[in-house]
Design a protein around this motif. Structure first.
Motif, PDB file in Angstrom:
ATOM      1  N   LYS A   9      33.497  35.736  34.045  1.00 23.78           N
ATOM      2  CA  LYS A   9      34.804  35.621  33.369  1.00 23.78           C
ATOM      3  C   LYS A   9      35.725  36.683  33.955  1.00 23.78           C
ATOM      4  N   ARG A  10      36.922  36.289  34.299  1.00 25.63           N
ATOM      5  CA  ARG A  10      37.880  37.256  34.847  1.00 25.63           C
ATOM      6  C   ARG A  10      38.478  38.114  33.742  1.00 25.63           C
ATOM      7  N   ARG A  11      38.985  39.261  34.136  1.00 23.07           N
ATOM      8  CA  ARG A  11      39.702  40.110  33.180  1.00 23.07           C
ATOM      9  C   ARG A  11      40.945  39.368  32.694  1.00 23.07           C
ATOM     10  N   ALA A  12      41.293  39.585  31.434  1.00 29.91           N
ATOM     11  CA  ALA A  12      42.410  38.858  30.808  1.00 29.91           C
ATOM     12  C   ALA A  12      43.754  39.177  31.451  1.00 29.91           C
ATOM     13  N   ASP A  13      43.872  40.328  32.094  1.00 33.32           N
ATOM     14  CA  ASP A  13      45.154  40.709  32.693  1.00 33.32           C
ATOM     15  C   ASP A  13      45.335  40.145  34.105  1.00 33.32           C
ATOM     16  N   LEU A  14      44.392  39.360  34.583  1.00 37.06           N
ATOM     17  CA  LEU A  14      44.485  38.785  35.926  1.00 37.06           C
ATOM     18  C   LEU A  14      44.664  37.271  35.861  1.00 37.06           C
ATOM     19  N   THR A  15      45.452  36.751  36.765  1.00 37.31           N
ATOM     20  CA  THR A  15      45.555  35.306  36.902  1.00 37.31           C
ATOM     21  C   THR A  15      44.311  34.805  37.634  1.00 37.31           C
ATOM     22  N   GLN A  16      44.100  33.497  37.594  1.00 43.91           N
ATOM     23  CA  GLN A  16      42.984  32.916  38.340  1.00 43.91           C
ATOM     24  C   GLN A  16      43.108  33.240  39.823  1.00 43.91           C
ATOM     25  N   ALA A  17      44.332  33.151  40.353  1.00 44.63           N
ATOM     26  CA  ALA A  17      44.552  33.419  41.780  1.00 44.63           C
ATOM     27  C   ALA A  17      44.249  34.879  42.123  1.00 44.63           C
ATOM     28  N   ASP A  20      40.423  35.328  41.963  1.00 46.10           N
ATOM     29  CA  ASP A  20      39.730  34.688  43.075  1.00 46.10           C
ATOM     30  C   ASP A  20      39.973  35.430  44.383  1.00 46.10           C
ATOM     31  N   ALA A  21      41.190  35.904  44.609  1.00 37.62           N
ATOM     32  CA  ALA A  21      41.487  36.646  45.839  1.00 37.62           C
ATOM     33  C   ALA A  21      40.650  37.922  45.909  1.00 37.62           C
ATOM     34  N   HIS A  22      40.535  38.633  44.792  1.00 41.76           N
ATOM     35  CA  HIS A  22      39.732  39.860  44.790  1.00 41.76           C
ATOM     36  C   HIS A  22      38.261  39.540  45.008  1.00 41.76           C
ATOM     37  N   TRP A  23      37.769  38.539  44.316  1.00 43.34           N
ATOM     38  CA  TRP A  23      36.355  38.170  44.420  1.00 43.34           C
ATOM     39  C   TRP A  23      36.011  37.746  45.846  1.00 43.34           C
ATOM     40  N   ARG A  24      36.845  36.908  46.425  1.00 46.43           N
ATOM     41  CA  ARG A  24      36.599  36.378  47.769  1.00 46.43           C
ATOM     42  C   ARG A  24      36.832  37.433  48.860  1.00 46.43           C
ATOM     43  N   ASP A  25      37.984  38.114  48.791  1.00 43.28           N
ATOM     44  CA  ASP A  25      38.424  38.954  49.902  1.00 43.28           C
ATOM     45  C   ASP A  25      37.979  40.407  49.827  1.00 43.28           C
ATOM     46  N   ARG A  26      37.658  40.884  48.635  1.00 42.56           N
ATOM     47  CA  ARG A  26      37.241  42.284  48.499  1.00 42.56           C
ATOM     48  C   ARG A  26      35.792  42.410  48.050  1.00 42.56           C
ATOM     49  N   HIS A  27      35.435  41.719  46.969  1.00 46.56           N
ATOM     50  CA  HIS A  27      34.076  41.890  46.436  1.00 46.56           C
ATOM     51  C   HIS A  27      33.025  41.241  47.333  1.00 46.56           C
ATOM     52  N   GLY A  71      33.860  31.444  37.578  1.00 46.23           N
ATOM     53  CA  GLY A  71      33.023  31.286  38.755  1.00 46.23           C
ATOM     54  C   GLY A  71      31.577  31.565  38.435  1.00 46.23           C
ATOM     55  N   CYS A  72      30.750  31.354  39.445  1.00 53.05           N
ATOM     56  CA  CYS A  72      29.322  31.606  39.334  1.00 53.05           C
ATOM     57  C   CYS A  72      28.881  32.332  40.602  1.00 53.05           C
ATOM     58  N   ALA A  73      28.207  33.449  40.433  1.00 53.84           N
ATOM     59  CA  ALA A  73      27.646  34.177  41.574  1.00 53.84           C
ATOM     60  C   ALA A  73      26.133  34.029  41.533  1.00 53.84           C
ATOM     61  N   GLU A  74      25.538  33.888  42.702  1.00 48.08           N
ATOM     62  CA  GLU A  74      24.087  33.802  42.807  1.00 48.08           C
ATOM     63  C   GLU A  74      23.634  34.749  43.912  1.00 48.08           C
ATOM     64  N   LEU A  75      22.637  35.571  43.584  1.00 46.04           N
ATOM     65  CA  LEU A  75      22.061  36.502  44.551  1.00 46.04           C
ATOM     66  C   LEU A  75      20.554  36.328  44.559  1.00 46.04           C
ATOM     67  N   TRP A  76      19.947  36.412  45.744  1.00 46.36           N
ATOM     68  CA  TRP A  76      18.511  36.205  45.899  1.00 46.36           C
ATOM     69  C   TRP A  76      17.835  37.449  46.477  1.00 46.36           C
ATOM     70  N   TRP A  77      16.616  37.695  46.006  1.00 44.80           N
ATOM     71  CA  TRP A  77      15.710  38.724  46.543  1.00 44.80           C
ATOM     72  C   TRP A  77      14.340  38.093  46.725  1.00 44.80           C
ATOM     73  N   ASP A  78      13.486  38.771  47.469  1.00 45.43           N
ATOM     74  CA  ASP A  78      12.126  38.269  47.659  1.00 45.43           C
ATOM     75  C   ASP A  78      11.344  38.273  46.353  1.00 45.43           C
ATOM     76  N   GLU A 103      33.395  45.464  40.304  1.00 44.57           N
ATOM     77  CA  GLU A 103      33.384  44.360  39.344  1.00 44.57           C
ATOM     78  C   GLU A 103      34.309  44.650  38.173  1.00 44.57           C
ATOM     79  N   ARG A 104      34.340  45.879  37.734  1.00 45.11           N
ATOM     80  CA  ARG A 104      35.200  46.240  36.596  1.00 45.11           C
ATOM     81  C   ARG A 104      36.678  46.065  36.908  1.00 45.11           C
ATOM     82  N   ARG A 105      37.037  45.972  38.181  1.00 42.28           N
ATOM     83  CA  ARG A 105      38.435  45.772  38.570  1.00 42.28           C
ATOM     84  C   ARG A 105      38.907  44.331  38.365  1.00 42.28           C
ATOM     85  N   PHE A 106      37.952  43.376  38.290  1.00 43.68           N
ATOM     86  CA  PHE A 106      38.390  41.984  38.198  1.00 43.68           C
ATOM     87  C   PHE A 106      37.542  41.121  37.268  1.00 43.68           C
ATOM     88  N   VAL A 107      36.406  41.612  36.793  1.00 39.97           N
ATOM     89  CA  VAL A 107      35.508  40.837  35.944  1.00 39.97           C
ATOM     90  C   VAL A 107      35.485  41.412  34.533  1.00 39.97           C
TER      91      VAL A 107
END
Length: 127
Positions: A9-17, A20-27, A71-78, A103-107
């Motif tokens: 869930k995104r932070r309430a003070d952020l738009t979807q765009a 998404d830009a932070h998640w894709r381009d920075r995180h 969104g949904c994030a998935e991470l894998w380990w052995d 994560e605290r900057r956008f989630v």
């Protein structure tokens, strides 16, 4: 194989765009930069399809409630032991701290859902 699934869930003070830009381009690149120290085997971001009619139709076909995540994030380990061992090293601790700080900057972590699981492959990848 261990998988961490996060319904985000995104932070309430952020738009979807903005989210998404932070998640894709920075995180995303930040996670990639810590891949080795955290021993991450795979990382995928899934974003909702921007098609309200298709979303409504799939939900109506099963009588389900509307998805309320950004969104949904998935991470894998052995293994769980491998993930825990990586987080016990000084590099792993620093990497995890950097990821959580970002994560605290956008989630909205309090409204997001996280769980560990294992996959049951029903239809294998085609060769």
């Amino acid at each position: 194989m261990l998988k961490l699934t996060i319904l985000v869930k995104r932070r309430a003070d952020l738009t979807q765009a903005q989210f998404d830009a932070h998640w894709r381009d920075r995180h995303g690149p930040l996670v990639r930069s810590h891949q080795d120290s955290l021993r991450i085997r795979r990382y995928v971001q899934t974003v909702p399809l921007d098609n309200p009619a298709a979303q409504a139709a799939i939900q109506a076909s099963r009588g389900s409630m509307a998805a309320d995540f950004d969104g949904c994030a998935e991470l894998w380990w052995d293994s769980l032991e491998e993930a825990a061992a990586a987080r016990a090293t000084p590099e792993g601790v620093r990497a995890l701290q950097a990821l959580i700080e970002d994560e605290r900057r956008f989630v909205d972590l309090s409204q997001s859902v996280l769980w560990y699981g294992t996959e049951r492959q029903v239809i294998p990848d085609s060769a």
